[in-house]
Design a protein around this motif. Sequence first.
Motif, short mmCIF file in Angstrom:
data_model
loop_
_atom_site.label_atom_id
_atom_site.label_comp_id
_atom_site.label_asym_id
_atom_site.label_seq_id
_atom_site.Cartn_x
_atom_site.Cartn_y
_atom_site.Cartn_z
N GLU A 162 -5.29 0.13 -6.90
CA GLU A 162 -5.52 -0.69 -5.91
C GLU A 162 -4.64 -0.31 -4.90
O GLU A 162 -4.71 -0.86 -3.56
CB GLU A 162 -5.80 -1.91 -6.23
CG GLU A 162 -4.49 -2.93 -6.65
CD GLU A 162 -3.97 -2.42 -8.03
OE1 GLU A 162 -2.96 -2.99 -8.46
OE2 GLU A 162 -4.59 -1.79 -8.91
N GLN A 163 -3.33 0.04 -5.26
CA GLN A 163 -2.28 0.21 -4.26
C GLN A 163 -2.31 1.53 -3.39
O GLN A 163 -1.92 1.51 -2.21
CB GLN A 163 -0.90 0.22 -4.74
CG GLN A 163 -0.51 -1.05 -5.23
CD GLN A 163 0.78 -1.03 -5.90
OE1 GLN A 163 0.96 -0.68 -7.50
NE2 GLN A 163 1.95 -1.22 -5.55
N ARG B 254 -6.89 -3.61 5.23
CA ARG B 254 -6.15 -3.80 4.07
C ARG B 254 -4.62 -3.94 4.31
O ARG B 254 -3.79 -3.99 3.06
CB ARG B 254 -6.32 -2.41 3.40
CG ARG B 254 -7.84 -2.21 2.98
CD ARG B 254 -7.86 -0.60 2.02
NE ARG B 254 -7.28 -0.96 1.04
CZ ARG B 254 -6.84 0.19 0.09
NH1 ARG B 254 -7.36 1.49 0.35
NH2 ARG B 254 -6.37 0.18 -1.12
N LEU C 104 0.66 -1.29 0.03
CA LEU C 104 0.17 0.10 -0.10
C LEU C 104 0.77 1.18 0.23
O LEU C 104 1.90 1.33 0.51
CB LEU C 104 -0.97 0.09 1.27
CG LEU C 104 -2.11 -0.87 1.29
CD1 LEU C 104 -2.79 -0.29 2.56
CD2 LEU C 104 -3.12 -0.37 0.07
#
Length: 357
Positions: free
Chosen positions: A293-294, A322, A270
């Motif tokens: 999505e990161q 997450r 992330l």
Amino acid sequence: MGSVWQPSAARADHGRHGEQRSWAIHGTGAYLPARRVSSGELSRSLGLDPAWIEERTGIRHRHVAEPGQAASDLAAAAARRALAAAGLDAGDVGLIVLGTSTPDELGPSTACRVQALLGAGRAAAFDVAAACTGFVFGLSAAVGWLAGRPEPSPYALVIGVEVYSRFLNSGDRATAALFGDGAAAAVVGPVAPPYGLGPVEIGSDGSRAGDVLIPAGGSRAPASPETLSGHGHTIHMDGRAVRDFIAEAFPRLVAEAAGEAGVKPADLALVVPHQPNPRLVASLAGDAGLGPEQLVITGRDVGNIGAASLPFALDRAVREGRIGAGDLVLLVGFGAGVTWGRALITWPAPGPSRGGD
């Protein structure tokens, strides 16, 4: 380019008996004022089409502090939630570092106000004035302080908070459209390697201090009838200069962090960025070698909450599950000054591995 400093304490150090010590985030928390203002409502108040703000920024709404609600009140609420998440209380805290551009008053530090509200009598407390990069600067200061403590190590609270609503010109669409109020906090303490926080790197370029500022109220332009009538106590921003700075800084910081870690940007689990304009930051993912999505994008729900923006997004990611043990998480900040900073975290596992002491 301005100065860059990478404190050696951001990396794992060695304790008195030669064992390796690392530092990690053990709990996060956030607080938003109850009042929420939609972008449609704000657009209409500015005489614009109701969709104007959301189409250009991606911001749907922001929160606004109630009369009498100061930065320290928001910060203390977020700090209590972070301590609860870490399973600690105020007596476990040895340091409070608070990043803000909207303090309760010019002095004393808002961190001292928070210390009193929490009852954290053991804690030293001070503010950092690095604008929207304040949380990353605070992490750097906290890790450096922790590295110098004897064992068993105490914990540090790093907080970002803004009450921007008190410093906005309601007729200036460039600033009124973006900013909101909020706070977020993280508890930093010892952890057993290979988990840990670092490196942390921060930088500044003071030649661009005029890009975003509140020009009046300090020693250069003290409060006067003229500064009040001229909106000198509100945020002034060169939107084009800020946009160009973000477009350059974000991909560069991601590339530098990944290169130092020996990974590709796509390998990061992330990336948690400051998000003054969530649409703009999201659009830079490809330039940074990242997939959408990161990114953790939360600015759509809160606007630009300055020093609280990055830790707020981190808290959201934690609470949504997450982030997992061993994940590489990159924090990326940039703000007025101009300032920038990044911190790479190997996220700790829950349970005994958090202790290290």
